[in-house]
Design a protein around this motif. Structure first.
Motif, PDB file in Angstrom:
ATOM      1  N   LYS A 238     -43.505  32.845  26.716  1.00  9.51           N
ATOM      2  CA  LYS A 238     -43.488  31.882  27.818  1.00  9.51           C
ATOM      3  C   LYS A 238     -44.891  31.356  28.086  1.00  9.51           C
ATOM      4  CE  LYS A 238     -41.921  31.278  32.608  1.00  9.51           C
ATOM      5  NZ  LYS A 238     -41.295  31.949  33.778  1.00  9.51           N
ATOM      6  N   ILE A 239     -45.878  32.247  28.022  1.00  9.01           N
ATOM      7  CA  ILE A 239     -47.271  31.839  28.228  1.00  9.01           C
ATOM      8  C   ILE A 239     -47.741  30.957  27.074  1.00  9.01           C
ATOM      9  CG2 ILE A 239     -49.659  32.654  28.396  1.00  9.01           C
ATOM     10  CD1 ILE A 239     -48.548  35.210  29.704  1.00  9.01           C
ATOM     11  N   LEU A 240     -47.496  31.408  25.833  1.00  8.58           N
ATOM     12  CA  LEU A 240     -47.980  30.682  24.659  1.00  8.58           C
ATOM     13  C   LEU A 240     -47.363  29.293  24.567  1.00  8.58           C
ATOM     14  CD1 LEU A 240     -47.839  33.599  22.057  1.00  8.58           C
ATOM     15  CD2 LEU A 240     -49.893  32.593  23.053  1.00  8.58           C
ATOM     16  N   HIS A 241     -46.027  29.236  24.666  1.00  9.04           N
ATOM     17  CA  HIS A 241     -45.350  27.945  24.553  1.00  9.04           C
ATOM     18  C   HIS A 241     -45.644  27.054  25.762  1.00  9.04           C
ATOM     19  CE1 HIS A 241     -42.190  29.772  21.602  1.00  9.04           C
ATOM     20  NE2 HIS A 241     -43.299  29.412  20.988  1.00  9.04           N
ATOM     21  N   GLY A 242     -45.756  27.662  26.938  1.00  6.32           N
ATOM     22  CA  GLY A 242     -46.057  26.890  28.140  1.00  6.32           C
ATOM     23  C   GLY A 242     -47.415  26.226  28.049  1.00  6.32           C
ATOM     24  N   PHE A 243     -48.411  26.966  27.538  1.00  3.78           N
ATOM     25  CA  PHE A 243     -49.746  26.413  27.392  1.00  3.78           C
ATOM     26  C   PHE A 243     -49.744  25.248  26.400  1.00  3.78           C
ATOM     27  CE2 PHE A 243     -53.897  26.238  25.340  1.00  3.78           C
ATOM     28  CZ  PHE A 243     -54.747  26.176  26.438  1.00  3.78           C
ATOM     29  N   THR A 244     -49.109  25.459  25.248  1.00  2.00           N
ATOM     30  CA  THR A 244     -49.065  24.418  24.222  1.00  2.00           C
ATOM     31  C   THR A 244     -48.347  23.180  24.732  1.00  2.00           C
ATOM     32  OG1 THR A 244     -48.961  26.167  22.542  1.00  2.00           O
ATOM     33  CG2 THR A 244     -48.434  23.935  21.833  1.00  2.00           C
ATOM     34  N   GLU A 245     -47.224  23.374  25.404  1.00  2.00           N
ATOM     35  CA  GLU A 245     -46.444  22.233  25.907  1.00  2.00           C
ATOM     36  C   GLU A 245     -47.232  21.437  26.947  1.00  2.00           C
ATOM     37  OE1 GLU A 245     -43.003  24.286  27.173  1.00  2.00           O
ATOM     38  OE2 GLU A 245     -42.119  24.414  25.169  1.00  2.00           O
ATOM     39  N   ARG A 246     -47.992  22.156  27.780  1.00  2.00           N
ATOM     40  CA  ARG A 246     -48.782  21.468  28.796  1.00  2.00           C
ATOM     41  C   ARG A 246     -49.842  20.583  28.143  1.00  2.00           C
ATOM     42  NH1 ARG A 246     -53.090  24.271  32.842  1.00  2.00           N
ATOM     43  NH2 ARG A 246     -54.286  24.136  30.913  1.00  2.00           N
ATOM     44  N   ASP A 304     -40.762  16.681  19.921  1.00  2.00           N
ATOM     45  CA  ASP A 304     -41.669  17.498  20.733  1.00  2.00           C
ATOM     46  C   ASP A 304     -41.722  18.932  20.215  1.00  2.00           C
ATOM     47  OD1 ASP A 304     -42.600  15.588  22.560  1.00  2.00           O
ATOM     48  OD2 ASP A 304     -40.788  15.750  23.776  1.00  2.00           O
ATOM     49  N   LEU A 305     -40.548  19.469  19.830  1.00  2.00           N
ATOM     50  CA  LEU A 305     -40.516  20.835  19.297  1.00  2.00           C
ATOM     51  C   LEU A 305     -41.286  20.922  17.986  1.00  2.00           C
ATOM     52  CD1 LEU A 305     -39.548  23.756  19.344  1.00  2.00           C
ATOM     53  CD2 LEU A 305     -37.402  23.009  18.270  1.00  2.00           C
ATOM     54  N   ASP A 306     -41.165  19.887  17.148  1.00  4.84           N
ATOM     55  CA  ASP A 306     -41.903  19.866  15.886  1.00  4.84           C
ATOM     56  C   ASP A 306     -43.406  19.938  16.136  1.00  4.84           C
ATOM     57  OD1 ASP A 306     -39.528  19.582  14.460  1.00  4.84           O
ATOM     58  OD2 ASP A 306     -39.637  17.398  14.441  1.00  4.84           O
ATOM     59  N   ILE A 307     -43.866  19.179  17.117  1.00  9.03           N
ATOM     60  CA  ILE A 307     -45.293  19.188  17.443  1.00  9.03           C
ATOM     61  C   ILE A 307     -45.723  20.574  17.895  1.00  9.03           C
ATOM     62  CG2 ILE A 307     -47.063  18.294  19.026  1.00  9.03           C
ATOM     63  CD1 ILE A 307     -45.555  15.654  19.072  1.00  9.03           C
ATOM     64  N   ARG A 308     -44.948  21.175  18.793  1.00  5.21           N
ATOM     65  CA  ARG A 308     -45.321  22.489  19.326  1.00  5.21           C
ATOM     66  C   ARG A 308     -45.373  23.539  18.233  1.00  5.21           C
ATOM     67  NH1 ARG A 308     -41.280  25.788  22.940  1.00  5.21           N
ATOM     68  NH2 ARG A 308     -40.876  26.726  20.892  1.00  5.21           N
ATOM     69  N   GLU A 309     -44.403  23.539  17.331  1.00  9.04           N
ATOM     70  CA  GLU A 309     -44.371  24.597  16.321  1.00  9.04           C
ATOM     71  C   GLU A 309     -45.550  24.482  15.345  1.00  9.04           C
ATOM     72  OE1 GLU A 309     -40.462  24.129  14.751  1.00  9.04           O
ATOM     73  OE2 GLU A 309     -41.011  22.606  13.267  1.00  9.04           O
ATOM     74  N   GLU A 310     -46.010  23.261  15.092  1.00  9.09           N
ATOM     75  CA  GLU A 310     -47.158  23.114  14.194  1.00  9.09           C
ATOM     76  C   GLU A 310     -48.455  23.495  14.892  1.00  9.09           C
ATOM     77  OE1 GLU A 310     -46.832  22.954  11.210  1.00  9.09           O
ATOM     78  OE2 GLU A 310     -44.832  22.096  10.922  1.00  9.09           O
ATOM     79  N   VAL A 311     -48.599  23.123  16.146  1.00  3.76           N
ATOM     80  CA  VAL A 311     -49.799  23.520  16.888  1.00  3.76           C
ATOM     81  C   VAL A 311     -49.847  25.039  17.023  1.00  3.76           C
ATOM     82  CG1 VAL A 311     -50.996  23.418  19.111  1.00  3.76           C
ATOM     83  CG2 VAL A 311     -50.030  21.335  18.115  1.00  3.76           C
ATOM     84  N   ASP A 312     -48.730  25.663  17.370  1.00  6.45           N
ATOM     85  CA  ASP A 312     -48.680  27.123  17.487  1.00  6.45           C
ATOM     86  C   ASP A 312     -49.042  27.789  16.159  1.00  6.45           C
ATOM     87  OD1 ASP A 312     -47.987  27.261  20.169  1.00  6.45           O
ATOM     88  OD2 ASP A 312     -45.837  27.204  19.782  1.00  6.45           O
ATOM     89  N   THR A 313     -48.525  27.238  15.066  1.00  5.65           N
ATOM     90  CA  THR A 313     -48.796  27.792  13.744  1.00  5.65           C
ATOM     91  C   THR A 313     -50.280  27.743  13.423  1.00  5.65           C
ATOM     92  OG1 THR A 313     -46.611  27.202  12.877  1.00  5.65           O
ATOM     93  CG2 THR A 313     -48.362  27.525  11.266  1.00  5.65           C
ATOM     94  N   PHE A 314     -50.901  26.588  13.639  1.00  8.04           N
ATOM     95  CA  PHE A 314     -52.314  26.453  13.299  1.00  8.04           C
ATOM     96  C   PHE A 314     -53.199  27.248  14.242  1.00  8.04           C
ATOM     97  CE2 PHE A 314     -50.809  23.065  10.619  1.00  8.04           C
ATOM     98  CZ  PHE A 314     -51.718  23.055   9.577  1.00  8.04           C
ATOM     99  N   MET A 315     -52.764  27.423  15.475  1.00  7.57           N
ATOM    100  CA  MET A 315     -53.540  28.229  16.415  1.00  7.57           C
ATOM    101  C   MET A 315     -53.661  29.667  15.922  1.00  7.57           C
ATOM    102  SD  MET A 315     -54.699  26.511  18.973  1.00  7.57           S
ATOM    103  CE  MET A 315     -54.960  27.776  20.195  1.00  7.57           C
TER     104      MET A 315
END
Length: 515
Positions: A238-246, A304-315
């Motif tokens: 929730k923290i990780l995805h919430g931060f990325t989405e924001r 939007d989900l595609d963007i989040r999953e790639e940012v999370d991956t590279f992070m």
């Protein structure tokens, strides 16, 4: 009734076991050597124990059954390979690009981003993301990397004396800052509570991943998908995805307010044609990987989900693996003072030729440091294994691997194979002189994988390593506290020591004053 059901269950298990082990695929697998196993459960008991004991077991089995062995986990076989010819047979074939079930542990965090996706989705996503690592964009990224390396050095200088650091948490903090700025265009430095929570959650999520991998997948691999996710994991996600989405929302609003003018020079189709003047404008606005993804979103190529999953991956990929590589390189340089001094001399000379400043051109001219990093990655590859699933039968040197088999590509064992690396335990940067590289098997060195699914960010990673190491070596003399000969590793998704890896940083100015 219960007895009848139990007997029926046992009979079904025995019949399925016979089908798996004595069918065509099972017979091919069982031709491959491996440690003794138990009926039904295979080698599961062998794989119980602490993470450092599991690491030692991997090394021992690899040496004993070189160059290939198999293990069974209930009804799932895994074949481990470490010969360059066998590596090439898997990695250089587009038919074997799909990752194995071991990466399913990452799906709750990354979904199916570039690391975990396969097939058509992986090919499409790779095409979209490749321009983010074009040379023009790396020119922009390197400014952020140099800035972060200077901040790291200042943090040590501010202490004002000799300082001892546990390398992994210290370096990881700064590689995480660097990837945040390059992947999302924001900095984690400062007192923002939410950003600090994100950093903490990244480290906690790593612990959750390893716990579930070692305590659940190895023990119950065939029913792993039925396991509950756990409250701790849900809270961290929730923290990780919430931060990325924001951050994604804020970045989109920024581009909307500027009428997307800065995205026009950041489009995947025009990236290679971007002029120097346009690049100056891009650098001023600190565009990042996220902006390339938003540009693809504008064209309807991503959600939007595609963007989040790639940012999370590279992070995750972009900070942890680089941090480990930097830590091991610094430790090796600390233990080899003659090599460290030669690196420092090269840095000083190159800086004098570049106006006493760290620049992209300066970093590119550090050829000896480049060889040191490559040699460190040979001895301590951050990604020490790759796990793939064969899509069809594969003929290796001595055995046929049937379709749908998990193949473990043992990069750590490959890099220490005396048949290809004489005196493999010795730290020798000159192994990477051009004349020696020419005569070596191209698949005997795979710190960034190889073939169509090689690491998309390898040039970025090497630049980051150079920037951070060069800045530290230029300002500090390194002295070892914990020696690599005493190092114990732990089974992990990336190479990880089982205890602190400490170095003493002695300010160069102080040394000269003493002399």
């Amino acid at each position: 009734m219960i007895v009848t059901t139990l007997i029926l269950f046992v009979l079904i298990v025995l019949m399925y076991n016979y089908y798996v082990h004595y069918g065509r695929n099972g017979r091919l697998i069982n031709l491959i050597p491996g440690p003794p196993s138990y009926p039904i459960i295979g080698h599961v008991l062998l794989l119980q124990g602490s993470r450092d004991n599991l690491w030692e077991l991997l090394i021992t089995i690899t040496d004993k059954y070189y160059p290939i062995f198999k293990i069974w986990g209930f009804f799932t076989p895994v074949v481990s390979i470490c010969h360059p010819d066998d590596m090439e047979a898997i990695l250089n074939n587009m038919k074997h690009i799909n990752k194995s079930m071991i990466y399913d542990i990452l799906l709750p965090w990354f979904n199916t981003g570039l690391l975990t996706s396969g097939g058509a989705k992986w090919q499409s996503r790779r095409k979209i993301l490749t321009p983010a690592f074009h040379f023009n964009i790396l020119q922009h990224f390197v400014e952020i990397l140099i800035e972060e390396s200077e901040n790291m050095t200042k943090s040590l200088k501010n202490i004002g004396d000799t300082v001892i650091k546990d390398l992994i948490p210290f370096i990881s903090e700064h590689t995480l800052n660097a990837i945040c700025e390059t992947a999302m265009g924001i900095s984690l430095r400062g007192q923002d509570t939410y950003q600090q929570r994100y950093r903490k959650a990244v480290y906690q999520m790593g612990d959750v991943i390893i716990y579930r991998l070692m305590r659940q997948w190895l023990r119950y691999n065939w029913i792993f998908s039925l396991m509950p996710k756990g409250k701790k994991q849900a809270k961290i996600l929730k923290i990780l995805h919430g931060f990325t989405e924001r951050i994604i929302v804020e970045r989109k609003l920024y581009h909307e307010s500027t009428n997307d003018q800065y995205l026009k020079g950041f489009d995947s189709n025009t990236m290679t044609e971007t002029s120097d003047a346009e690049m100056i404008g891009i650098r001023k606005k600190r565009l990042a990987l996220l902006d390339l993804l938003i540009a693809a979103f504008r064209k309807g190529l991503l959600t939007d989900l595609d963007i989040r999953e790639e940012v999370d991956t590279f992070m995750f990929e972009g900070h942890d693996t680089v941090a480990k590589a930097i830590c091991f390189t610094l430790s090796l340089l600390a233990e080899h003072k003659d090599i460290q001094n030669r690196v420092r001399d090269e840095i000083r000379t190159t800086m004098e030729e570049n106006g006493e400043k760290f620049t992209l051109n300066m970093l590119q001219n550090l050829s000896y440091l480049d060889r040191c990093i490559k040699e460190a990655l040979r001895l301590y590859p951050s990604v020490f294994f790759i796990s793939r699933v064969t899509s069809e039968d594969v003929k290796l040197q001595s055995y046929i691997i049937p379709a749908k088999t998990i193949v473990h590509l043992n990069i750590y064992g490959l890099h220490r194979d005396p048949n290809f690396w004489p005196n493999p335990e010795m730290f020798d940067p000159d192994r990477f002189l051009l004349e020696k590289i020419r005569n070596r098997h191209p698949y005997s060195y795979l710190p960034f994988s190889a073939g169509p699914r090689n690491c998309i960010g390898q040039r970025f990673a090497l630049l980051e390593m150079k920037a951070m190491i060069a800045c530290l070596i230029h300002n500090f003399d390194l002295e070892p506290i914990d020696y690599l000969k005493d190092l114990r590793m732990e089974a992990d998704l990336v190479l990880h020591p089982a205890h602190p890896l400490r170095i003493r940083f002695v300010p160069i100015v102080k040394m000269n004053a003493t002399i």
